[in-house]
Structure formats: C-alpha cells, structure tokens
Scaffold this active site. Structure first.
Site, PDB file in Angstrom:
ATOM      1  N   GLN A   1       0.879  -1.204   0.040  1.00 18.92           N
ATOM      2  CA  GLN A   1      -0.063  -0.137  -0.005  1.00 18.92           C
ATOM      3  C   GLN A   1       0.818   1.350   0.068  1.00 18.92           C
ATOM      4  O   GLN A   1       0.435   2.462  -0.237  1.00 18.92           O
ATOM      5  CB  GLN A   1      -0.680   0.194   1.178  1.00 18.92           C
ATOM      6  CG  GLN A   1      -1.993  -1.022   1.416  1.00 18.92           C
ATOM      7  CD  GLN A   1      -2.633  -1.215   2.644  1.00 18.92           C
ATOM      8  OE1 GLN A   1      -2.334  -0.379   3.375  1.00 18.92           O
ATOM      9  NE2 GLN A   1      -3.691  -2.040   2.637  1.00 18.92           N
TER      10      GLN A   1
ATOM     11  N   TYR B   1       7.945   4.813  -0.555  1.00 19.99           N
ATOM     12  CA  TYR B   1       9.419   4.310  -0.468  1.00 19.99           C
ATOM     13  C   TYR B   1       9.941   4.958  -1.806  1.00 19.99           C
ATOM     14  O   TYR B   1      11.195   5.128  -1.929  1.00 19.99           O
ATOM     15  CB  TYR B   1       9.435   2.937  -0.705  1.00 19.99           C
ATOM     16  CG  TYR B   1       8.977   2.382   0.864  1.00 19.99           C
ATOM     17  CD1 TYR B   1       9.789   2.390   1.617  1.00 19.99           C
ATOM     18  CD2 TYR B   1       7.796   1.835   0.878  1.00 19.99           C
ATOM     19  CE1 TYR B   1       9.457   1.873   3.276  1.00 19.99           C
ATOM     20  CE2 TYR B   1       7.242   1.284   2.487  1.00 19.99           C
ATOM     21  CZ  TYR B   1       8.125   1.412   3.090  1.00 19.99           C
ATOM     22  OH  TYR B   1       7.816   0.723   4.471  1.00 19.99           O
TER      23      TYR B   1
END
Length: 136
Positions: free
Chosen positions: A103, A108
């Site tokens: 999710q 990132y």
C-alpha cells in the site's frame, strides 16, 4: 522490556497493519530476537512507530514491518524510521536493500527505492495446511 514493549508492539501492528494482525506475543519475541536491526519511535511512553531489518551486512538487507500509528502518519515518523534503518551500521553499506509493500510504494519511491519490473516476487506459503504434500 521497557514500557510493555511487546504489548505495545502487538497493539501497533493489530491496529495499523492488516498484514500483521493477530501475531501473538511469543511470535513477536522470537521475531525480534532474529532481527539484527530494530527501530522504534516513541511519543512519551507510547509506541508510535516500528521497523526492522534482516541482513548479511555485505550483499543484501530486507526491510520488514515498517509501521506508523495512523494518528501520527504524515508527521515524518515513517521517514525517521526508514532513515534510521538505512543508516544503521549493519545496513548502510550493503549492496542492495529490498522491501515489499502492498500500500505504500509511493512513500518508498520518494525515498530512492525503485520498482524492478524484471524481478518477480515468489513466495512459498509454508504454513501447515489440511492436505499433506511433500517436496522432493
């Protein structure tokens, strides 16, 4: 453990990570004992963030279970956990750092991770099932 750490970790995971719900305290203790890199963030006596990593310290590391209390998301807690994991002496010089997310890929990606389309995620569900099978 300080401040009922295992109980607070269980609560943090149960409340904020669907994929980590219902882990029991004994399993959490074992998980922690086998994780050489562990980061926790606290707001006074309340656990608000957690992350861990496993690594060979040279070639590969894997980030696991990066979780932030939903009430603290958007305040830099996740970034602080990620930075602490990546700067840990056992992680900072490894060749490649892996993680899996269902999710939060955007988070990132903003911090330098890339999607590698040429690689495939393979998984072996090693939990006991009702049917017996053998591997040879």
């Amino acid at each position: 453990l300080p401040l009922q750490g295992i109980s607070q970790l269980k609560s943090l995971l149960d409340t904020n990570a669907a994929w980590a719900r219902n882990r029991n305290k004994q399993q959490l203790r074992k998980m922690l004992s086998k994780s050489p890199v562990i980061v926790t963030l606290w707001n006074r006596k309340q656990l608000i963030g957690f992350g861990r990593a496993t690594t060979d310290t040279i070639y590969r590391a894997v980030l696991w279970d990066v979780v932030v209390d939903h009430r603290m998301q958007g305040n830099g807690v996740g970034k602080d956990i990620l930075f602490a994991l990546l700067q840990h002496q056992d992680i900072k010089n490894v060749e490649k750092i892996y993680l899996m997310t269902s999710q939060r890929a955007d988070f990132y990606l903003r911090h330098g991770f890339e999607v590698i389309k040429e690689q495939k995620l393979l998984i072996l569900n090693n939990k006991p099932t009702t049917s017996s099978s053998s591997y040879s």
